[in-house]
Scaffold this active site. Structure first.
Site, short mmCIF file in Angstrom:
data_model
loop_
_atom_site.label_atom_id
_atom_site.label_comp_id
_atom_site.label_asym_id
_atom_site.label_seq_id
_atom_site.Cartn_x
_atom_site.Cartn_y
_atom_site.Cartn_z
CB THR A 149 11.49 3.74 -7.69
OG1 THR A 149 10.98 3.95 -6.38
CG2 THR A 149 12.27 4.97 -8.11
N GLY A 158 6.64 -2.37 -6.06
CA GLY A 158 7.91 -2.20 -6.73
C GLY A 158 8.67 -3.51 -6.85
CG ASP A 159 11.92 -3.95 -9.63
OD1 ASP A 159 10.94 -4.41 -10.24
OD2 ASP A 159 12.78 -3.24 -10.17
N PRO A 218 0.80 -1.23 0.00
CG PRO A 218 -0.02 -1.03 2.16
CD PRO A 218 0.68 -1.99 1.26
CB THR A 219 3.88 2.37 1.48
OG1 THR A 219 4.78 1.26 1.45
CG2 THR A 219 3.04 2.30 2.73
CB SER A 220 4.49 0.36 -4.00
OG SER A 220 5.23 -0.69 -3.46
CD GLU A 244 15.83 -2.31 -0.71
OE1 GLU A 244 16.49 -1.96 0.30
OE2 GLU A 244 15.07 -1.55 -1.33
CG ASP A 284 20.28 -17.97 -20.83
OD1 ASP A 284 19.97 -17.62 -19.66
OD2 ASP A 284 21.22 -17.46 -21.46
#
Length: 338
Positions: free
Chosen positions: A95, A68-69, A11-13, A277, A218
Site C-alpha cells: 500500500t 508490502g512493508d 500473492p495477495t499484496s 501492525e 547510524d
C-alpha cells in the site's frame, strides 16, 4: 558454486500484480548471478519469516522480499536474530511501501524494482528490536497510531494510501493524550502525549519530511514525541511537516536521536505499533541494531547524508591512499623550483 537467491512473495499484496511478472523477475535475478527460486507465502502465521530463516540456515546468499512493508517485516524477523544474515532485496507490492521509498526502489513497477539488483549497490541498514520482535521502519505508541488497526486489509489493497487518509480524518477528532513514561539516551519524558514514534528511515506513512535528517545506518532512532492532542494544533503540525519538515522545531514536539528507548504506560493501556501492525503493549524496550542487514538499493538517489558508512572498505582504501601519498618524498623538481 553459483550463488542462490530465494524470492519470498505475498500473492495477495497490493493489487496482486506481482504474479504476472514473476517469470521475468526470476530471470533478472538469474542475470545478476543468482540461481533463483520462489516461495509464495501462506496464511500460516510467520510463513515468510520461517521460510527466510530456513533459507538463511541453508546457505542462501540473497533473500528477496516481494510484497508490502508487512512482508518485508516478516522476512527481516526471520533473519535478524541469526548470526549469518544473507543480503536482502525488496520488490514493493503493498500500500504505502515506505521502505522501498526510503531505498529509492520503484514502487509501481515490480520489474523495474527487481532490476535494482543489477546496479550492485547496497546499504547496510539499521534494524530495530522491540521486545522479541524486529521492525524495519517505525515503532509507535499512542492514539494517533491506532488508525492503522481500523483499516481493513481489503480496503488497503483496493484504495491504497487513500484508505489511511480517510480513516485518519475520521479518527483525528477523537484523539486523546495518553500518560506515558519514555526513557531514552540522555533524556526522560513523563507526561501526556498523543503519540511517540521511533523512525529508522525518512519515510513514514507516505510522508518523507517527518524525519528530514534521517540516517539509514547510524545506529540511532529518530524519536518524535507529539505532546499535544489539540486537533487544530495537530493539523498545524501536519502542515509544517509538508512544508519542509519544519515541525521539528515546534514546542509541541520532542525530536531526538537515541539508540535505546524504554516505554511504559503510566496508567491505562499503551498499544505499540510495529511497521503498521499491532506489536503488543508497553512496557517495551526498543533497541537500534546498527547496519544489521545489507539491502540492495539505488544509492545513486539516496542523499549522501542519509548513509554514514556506505562502503567501509572503500573508505578505508581511500584513507590508506591519502596516508600513503602524504608519506611520499617530495618531488625533486618541485623542490628545486621552490
Amino acid at each position: 558454486m553459483r550463488k542462490r537467491a530465494r524470492l519470498i512473495y505475498n500473492p495477495t499484496s497490493g493489487r496482486e500484480a506481482l504474479a504476472h511478472d514473476l517469470v521475468e523477475i526470476l530471470g533478472i535475478f538469474e542475470q545478476a548471478g543468482y540461481e533463483t527460486s520462489a516461495y509464495a507465502t501462506t496464511p500460516t502465521p510467520n510463513s515468510a519469516a520461517d521460510e527466510a530463516r530456513r533459507c538463511a540456515k541453508d546457505g542462501f546468499e540473497l533473500i528477496v522480499a516481494a510484497g508490502g512493508d508487512g512482508t518485508i517485516n516478516q522476512v527481516v524477523n526471520g533473519l535478524a536474530g541469526l548470526k549469518r544474515r544473507p543480503k536482502m532485496a525488496i520488490i514493493p507490492a503493498g500500500t504505502t511501501n515506505d521502505y522501498a521509498r526510503a531505498l529509492h526502489i520503484p514502487r509501481d513497477n515490480p520489474v523495474a524494482a527487481a532490476k535494482v539488483v543489477l546496479k550492485q549497490q547496497t546499504v547496510k541498514m539499521d534494524i530495530g528490536q522491540a521486545g522479541d520482535q524486529y521492525f524495519i521502519n517505525i515503532a509507535a505508541g499512542g492514539m494517533l497510531t491506532e488508525l492503522t488497526y481500523d483499516v481493513p486489509s481489503q480496503l488497503k489493497s483496493i484504495f491504497g494510501y487513500a484508505a489511511y487518509l480517510a480513516k485518519g480524518a475520521e479518527l483525528l477528532p477523537r484523539v486523546k493524550p495518553i500518560e506515558m513514561d519514555l526513557k531514552y539516551d540522555g533524556g526522560h519524558f513523563k507526561g501526556k502525549a498523543s503519540m511517540f514514534f521511533l523512525a529508522l528511515t525518512n519515510s513514514v506513512g507516505g510522508f518523507e519530511k517527518i524525519v528530514p535528517d534521517a540516517s539509514l545506518d547510524d545506529g540511532k532512532f529518530t524519536m518524535i514525541i507529539v505532546k499535544t492532542s489539540n486537533l487544530a494544533k495537530i493539523l498545524h503540525l501536519m502542515t509544517l511537516v509538508l512544508n519542509g519538515g519544519k515541525h521539528i522545531n515546534d514546542p509541541s514536539i520532542i525530536y531526538v536521536k537515541t539508540n535505546k528507548v524504554v516505554a511504559k504506560p503510566v496508567e491505562g493501556r499503551l498499544m505499540i505499533n510495529l511497521d503498521g501492525e499491532y506489536g503488543g503493549d508497553a512496557p517495551m524496550t526498543f533497541k537500534d541494531f546498527k547496519q544489521h542487514i545489507e539491502f540492495f538499493a539505488d544509492t545513486d538517489r539516496i542523499p549522501e547524508e542519509a548513509i554514514t558508512d556506505s562502503d567501509s572498505e572503500l573508505q578505508d582504501a581511500e584513507r590508506n591512499f591519502v596516508s600513503a601519498v602524504d608519506q611520499l618524498p617530495a618531488d625533486k623538481s618541485e623542490t628545486e623550483t621552490e
